[in-house]
Design a protein around this motif. Sequence first.
Motif, PDB file in Angstrom:
ATOM      1  N   GLY A 129       0.817  -1.206   0.000  1.00 41.97           N
ATOM      2  CA  GLY A 129       0.000   0.000   0.000  1.00 41.97           C
ATOM      3  C   GLY A 129       0.847   1.251   0.000  1.00 41.97           C
ATOM      4  N   PHE A 130       1.908   1.257   0.793  1.00 42.08           N
ATOM      5  CA  PHE A 130       2.804   2.410   0.814  1.00 42.08           C
ATOM      6  C   PHE A 130       3.595   2.525  -0.478  1.00 42.08           C
ATOM      7  N   LEU A 131       4.050   1.386  -0.988  1.00 40.52           N
ATOM      8  CA  LEU A 131       4.842   1.412  -2.215  1.00 40.52           C
ATOM      9  C   LEU A 131       4.007   1.816  -3.418  1.00 40.52           C
ATOM     10  N   ASP A 132       2.701   1.617  -3.366  1.00 40.96           N
ATOM     11  CA  ASP A 132       1.835   2.087  -4.449  1.00 40.96           C
ATOM     12  C   ASP A 132       1.776   3.616  -4.489  1.00 40.96           C
ATOM     13  N   LEU A 133       1.999   4.251  -3.340  1.00 38.89           N
ATOM     14  CA  LEU A 133       2.019   5.709  -3.302  1.00 38.89           C
ATOM     15  C   LEU A 133       3.235   6.282  -4.026  1.00 38.89           C
ATOM     16  N   VAL A 134       4.325   5.497  -4.022  1.00 38.46           N
ATOM     17  CA  VAL A 134       5.558   5.953  -4.683  1.00 38.46           C
ATOM     18  C   VAL A 134       5.716   5.235  -6.015  1.00 38.46           C
ATOM     19  N   VAL A 135       4.652   5.201  -6.789  1.00 32.55           N
ATOM     20  CA  VAL A 135       4.596   4.418  -8.021  1.00 32.55           C
ATOM     21  C   VAL A 135       5.542   4.960  -9.083  1.00 32.55           C
ATOM     22  N   HIS A 136       5.863   6.244  -9.037  1.00 29.57           N
ATOM     23  CA  HIS A 136       6.707   6.816 -10.069  1.00 29.57           C
ATOM     24  C   HIS A 136       8.199   6.519  -9.849  1.00 29.57           C
ATOM     25  N   TYR A 137       8.521   5.825  -8.784  1.00 28.78           N
ATOM     26  CA  TYR A 137       9.918   5.443  -8.550  1.00 28.78           C
ATOM     27  C   TYR A 137      10.213   4.105  -9.213  1.00 28.78           C
ATOM     28  N   SER A 138      11.478   3.856  -9.444  1.00 30.10           N
ATOM     29  CA  SER A 138      11.889   2.599 -10.080  1.00 30.10           C
ATOM     30  C   SER A 138      11.823   1.453  -9.075  1.00 30.10           C
ATOM     31  N   GLU A 139      11.937   0.243  -9.573  1.00 33.48           N
ATOM     32  CA  GLU A 139      11.928  -0.941  -8.703  1.00 33.48           C
ATOM     33  C   GLU A 139      13.129  -0.930  -7.757  1.00 33.48           C
ATOM     34  N   GLU A 140      14.262  -0.447  -8.243  1.00 32.65           N
ATOM     35  CA  GLU A 140      15.455  -0.375  -7.389  1.00 32.65           C
ATOM     36  C   GLU A 140      15.221   0.557  -6.197  1.00 32.65           C
ATOM     37  N   THR A 141      14.551   1.677  -6.439  1.00 31.38           N
ATOM     38  CA  THR A 141      14.244   2.612  -5.365  1.00 31.38           C
ATOM     39  C   THR A 141      13.267   1.988  -4.374  1.00 31.38           C
ATOM     40  N   LYS A 142      12.306   1.246  -4.893  1.00 34.03           N
ATOM     41  CA  LYS A 142      11.351   0.579  -4.003  1.00 34.03           C
ATOM     42  C   LYS A 142      12.055  -0.460  -3.127  1.00 34.03           C
ATOM     43  N   ILE A 143      13.018  -1.185  -3.700  1.00 29.54           N
ATOM     44  CA  ILE A 143      13.790  -2.157  -2.915  1.00 29.54           C
ATOM     45  C   ILE A 143      14.600  -1.435  -1.845  1.00 29.54           C
ATOM     46  N   GLN A 144      15.137  -0.257  -2.165  1.00 28.90           N
ATOM     47  CA  GLN A 144      15.869   0.517  -1.179  1.00 28.90           C
ATOM     48  C   GLN A 144      14.952   0.990  -0.056  1.00 28.90           C
ATOM     49  N   ILE A 145      13.711   1.343  -0.409  1.00 28.25           N
ATOM     50  CA  ILE A 145      12.735   1.731   0.612  1.00 28.25           C
ATOM     51  C   ILE A 145      12.445   0.543   1.528  1.00 28.25           C
ATOM     52  N   VAL A 146      12.289  -0.634   0.946  1.00 27.84           N
ATOM     53  CA  VAL A 146      12.043  -1.835   1.746  1.00 27.84           C
ATOM     54  C   VAL A 146      13.235  -2.114   2.654  1.00 27.84           C
ATOM     55  N   HIS A 147      14.462  -1.967   2.146  1.00 25.71           N
ATOM     56  CA  HIS A 147      15.657  -2.164   2.973  1.00 25.71           C
ATOM     57  C   HIS A 147      15.698  -1.158   4.118  1.00 25.71           C
ATOM     58  N   PHE A 148      15.272   0.077   3.843  1.00 21.76           N
ATOM     59  CA  PHE A 148      15.225   1.088   4.901  1.00 21.76           C
ATOM     60  C   PHE A 148      14.258   0.666   6.005  1.00 21.76           C
ATOM     61  N   PHE A 149      13.062   0.209   5.611  1.00 20.27           N
ATOM     62  CA  PHE A 149      12.082  -0.204   6.614  1.00 20.27           C
ATOM     63  C   PHE A 149      12.573  -1.409   7.411  1.00 20.27           C
ATOM     64  N   ILE A 150      13.225  -2.356   6.756  1.00 22.40           N
ATOM     65  CA  ILE A 150      13.770  -3.515   7.466  1.00 22.40           C
ATOM     66  C   ILE A 150      14.778  -3.059   8.506  1.00 22.40           C
ATOM     67  N   THR A 151      15.700  -2.213   8.092  1.00 22.37           N
ATOM     68  CA  THR A 151      16.723  -1.714   9.012  1.00 22.37           C
ATOM     69  C   THR A 151      16.107  -0.876  10.126  1.00 22.37           C
ATOM     70  N   PHE A 152      15.158  -0.040   9.769  1.00 23.17           N
ATOM     71  CA  PHE A 152      14.497   0.827  10.744  1.00 23.17           C
ATOM     72  C   PHE A 152      13.777   0.014  11.818  1.00 23.17           C
ATOM     73  N   PHE A 153      13.015  -0.993  11.387  1.00 18.60           N
ATOM     74  CA  PHE A 153      12.278  -1.806  12.358  1.00 18.60           C
ATOM     75  C   PHE A 153      13.202  -2.641  13.229  1.00 18.60           C
ATOM     76  N   ILE A 154      14.258  -3.204  12.648  1.00 18.61           N
ATOM     77  CA  ILE A 154      15.219  -3.968  13.454  1.00 18.61           C
ATOM     78  C   ILE A 154      15.874  -3.061  14.479  1.00 18.61           C
ATOM     79  N   GLY A 155      16.258  -1.867  14.051  1.00 18.88           N
ATOM     80  CA  GLY A 155      16.888  -0.924  14.968  1.00 18.88           C
ATOM     81  C   GLY A 155      15.965  -0.506  16.099  1.00 18.88           C
ATOM     82  N   LEU A 156      14.715  -0.200  15.766  1.00 17.06           N
ATOM     83  CA  LEU A 156      13.767   0.197  16.809  1.00 17.06           C
ATOM     84  C   LEU A 156      13.564  -0.917  17.828  1.00 17.06           C
ATOM     85  N   LYS A 157      13.417  -2.151  17.345  1.00 18.38           N
ATOM     86  CA  LYS A 157      13.191  -3.264  18.273  1.00 18.38           C
ATOM     87  C   LYS A 157      14.418  -3.523  19.136  1.00 18.38           C
TER      88      LYS A 157
END
Length: 153
Positions: free
Chosen positions: A44-72
């Motif tokens: 749902g969030f990645l659909d909002l950033v539809v104009h970005y490339s797949e590589e950018t979307k993967i980077q966003i996913v990596h950011f969220f993974i790192t962010f959530f691991i760090g917070l926990k």
Amino acid sequence: MELFSILGRFLFAWFFVSSAWQTLKEIDTDIRLVEKEYVVKLAGFLDLVVHYSEETKIQIVHFFITFFIGLKAIGGSLFLFDRIEGIFLLILYLLIATPIFYDFYHYTVGEPEFFLLLHDFMQHIAFLGALLFFIEMKITLFQRQHRRKRPTT
């Protein structure tokens, strides 16, 4: 009483720290499976950033993974040492991650995924309530200690 407080904080913090550790181990095993799981949950969030490339979307996913691991991990560790900052980090994690990962509202009541996601969603809401209760307990104890230290004339 102090022993039970330390034991309770340890068990509560262990849930978050071990969850972060388990995610790290899953990433070591196969990052692509973790990426797929996060991409599905963040669709749902990645659909909002539809104009970005797949590589950018993967980077966003990596950011969220790192962010959530760090917070926990950081929040659980600080909570273990009775720091209020750890509580706020865990609350931030629960407020952001719970509706994303446990989206039971996208399933109908008869599906088996619905009940699994609803159970985990309710568990995380209970964790959020426990953290809010812990904040209130710390504030109340601080106010009581502050009242006792007033000099009497």
